[in-house]
Design a protein around this motif. Sequence first.
Motif, short mmCIF file in Angstrom:
data_model
loop_
_atom_site.label_atom_id
_atom_site.label_comp_id
_atom_site.label_asym_id
_atom_site.label_seq_id
_atom_site.Cartn_x
_atom_site.Cartn_y
_atom_site.Cartn_z
N VAL A 1 0.85 -1.19 0.00
CA VAL A 1 0.00 0.00 0.00
C VAL A 1 0.89 1.24 0.00
CG1 VAL A 1 -1.81 1.27 1.20
CG2 VAL A 1 -1.82 -1.25 1.22
N LEU A 2 0.84 1.98 -1.09
CA LEU A 2 1.67 3.18 -1.21
C LEU A 2 0.93 4.44 -0.80
CD1 LEU A 2 3.36 1.10 -2.76
CD2 LEU A 2 3.84 2.86 -4.47
N LEU A 3 -0.39 4.43 -0.96
CA LEU A 3 -1.16 5.65 -0.71
C LEU A 3 -2.54 5.27 -0.20
CD1 LEU A 3 -1.25 8.76 -1.01
CD2 LEU A 3 -2.07 8.42 -3.34
N VAL A 4 -2.96 5.90 0.89
CA VAL A 4 -4.33 5.78 1.40
C VAL A 4 -4.90 7.18 1.49
CG1 VAL A 4 -5.79 5.01 3.30
CG2 VAL A 4 -3.70 3.74 2.76
N ARG A 5 -6.06 7.37 0.90
CA ARG A 5 -6.62 8.72 0.89
C ARG A 5 -8.14 8.68 0.91
NH1 ARG A 5 -7.69 9.89 -4.66
NH2 ARG A 5 -6.80 8.33 -6.04
N ARG A 6 -8.72 9.79 1.24
CA ARG A 6 -10.16 9.91 1.26
C ARG A 6 -10.68 10.16 -0.14
NH1 ARG A 6 -12.36 14.32 5.28
NH2 ARG A 6 -10.77 15.48 4.14
N ALA A 7 -11.90 9.68 -0.42
CA ALA A 7 -12.51 9.89 -1.73
C ALA A 7 -12.48 11.37 -2.08
CB ALA A 7 -13.94 9.36 -1.74
N ARG A 8 -11.88 11.70 -3.22
CA ARG A 8 -11.59 13.10 -3.53
C ARG A 8 -12.84 13.94 -3.71
NH1 ARG A 8 -7.45 16.38 -5.10
NH2 ARG A 8 -5.99 14.72 -4.68
N LYS A 9 -13.88 13.42 -4.35
CA LYS A 9 -15.07 14.24 -4.58
C LYS A 9 -15.66 14.73 -3.27
CE LYS A 9 -16.61 12.51 -9.06
NZ LYS A 9 -17.71 11.85 -9.82
N ALA A 10 -15.74 13.82 -2.31
CA ALA A 10 -16.25 14.23 -1.01
C ALA A 10 -15.29 15.16 -0.31
CB ALA A 10 -16.52 12.99 -0.15
N ALA A 11 -13.99 14.85 -0.46
CA ALA A 11 -12.99 15.65 0.24
C ALA A 11 -12.99 17.09 -0.25
CB ALA A 11 -11.61 15.04 0.05
N GLN A 12 -13.21 17.30 -1.53
CA GLN A 12 -13.17 18.66 -2.06
C GLN A 12 -14.32 19.51 -1.54
OE1 GLN A 12 -12.97 17.71 -6.22
NE2 GLN A 12 -10.78 18.11 -6.31
N LEU A 13 -15.40 18.87 -1.10
CA LEU A 13 -16.51 19.60 -0.54
C LEU A 13 -16.27 19.95 0.93
CD1 LEU A 13 -19.45 17.54 -2.05
CD2 LEU A 13 -18.54 19.72 -2.85
N ASP A 14 -15.28 19.34 1.51
CA ASP A 14 -14.97 19.52 2.92
C ASP A 14 -14.01 20.68 3.09
OD1 ASP A 14 -14.21 19.38 5.54
OD2 ASP A 14 -13.91 17.21 5.54
N PRO A 15 -14.36 21.73 3.86
CA PRO A 15 -13.44 22.86 4.04
C PRO A 15 -12.10 22.45 4.64
CG PRO A 15 -15.64 23.38 4.85
CD PRO A 15 -15.64 21.91 4.56
N ALA A 16 -12.06 21.29 5.30
CA ALA A 16 -10.81 20.85 5.94
C ALA A 16 -9.97 19.99 4.99
CB ALA A 16 -11.13 20.05 7.21
#
Length: 398
Positions: A334-349
């Motif tokens: 596992v090289l990268l673990v991240r949050r789903a980008r579409k949802a993340a972009q809506l998140d101010p944080a």
Amino acid sequence: MRILHTSDWHLGQNFYNRNRSAEHQALIDWLIKTVRDQQIDLVLVAGDIFDTGAPASYARKMLNQFVVQLSQLNCQLILLAGNHDSVAVLNECQSLYAALNCRLVTTAQASAIQEQIFTLQNAQGEPAAVFCAVPFLRPRDILSASESSHQDLQHAISRHYQALFERAQALSQQVGIASLPIIGSGHLTLLNSKKTNSVRDIYIGSLEALPASVLPDFDYLALGHIHQPQAIGPTGKIRYSGSPLAMSFDEKSSEKSVVIYDTLAADPIHLLAVPEFQPLKQICCSLQQLPAELAALPAHKLPYWLDIEISATDYHAKVQQQVHEIAADYPVEVLLVRRARKAAQLDPAFIQTSSLTELKVTDVFNQRLTEIELDSEQSRALQTRFLQCLEQVNKEPL
């Protein structure tokens, strides 16, 4: 004459902190075999040979071995500098490479324009094409003292290519074969090209991309810089070979290839797929679905390198630890673990909680810009100044 067009090797690159020397060696071995099997007369590498201006010693050794091996096969080689390449580093070996049937072109200064145009000869020593060798164009090489705007730069690029093209036409007449194809090259971004996450935008002032219409009508224009293989325009004569290895996880979705251009064939352009030397995979799922997704991966002799995107509802402080614990039972890294980008972009944080590997410098700047109360004119002025500063920082040392 059969020409193999490739680019953007990025020798020495680390992929999310993983060393890629084994992949790059496998690529070079495959290219040598391809030269033999396909009876290639010339290999063209259209820029970004190395990943940085100060490549690791093993990366330099790989390139040197490739030059020697091609020379032993009586195959010609043309190396062009890209925006990632250091002119000084490449020029260290210029004389040595010249003795091994390799032309190295690192700069496009008007004073050295004759060195950028030459006749290519086939295996029988007969003229087969005229080549215009254009590396990454630096403004100081082509702009006059009075030119500075992006319109000036676009005009200077067009002017440089047109001057080369006209001299190539004259050289063809001198050879006595007016029908010789004229092949151009370049390392730049054309309008309407499809980019991937790993491509570093080349900003020169505010000029990011060039319309293909300002370039001469080459019989074939071999380009580098864009990592996704593609043709530009309806004729198919303008082509990015793309990077032979995936430089980011999103490049996994398109097949990697090199281009074979045959000057004598009725249909001169042929794509040859590059094998996958290291399996990559993007997985988008919930934490609960992850074991099933890992179990469904096709068998491979090497462990998969994974980019795992976890749905926003499952993303929490300990999710990375949980993902690695689940993946430990499977043949993966596992090289990268991240949050789903579409949802993340809506998140101010989003900016605060995303890892640095997910973000571009421009992502951070644009996010911060939205948090400042500015009118549209002030915002545009700041963006322009930022891109100018970014271009200056990204300049490779000479």
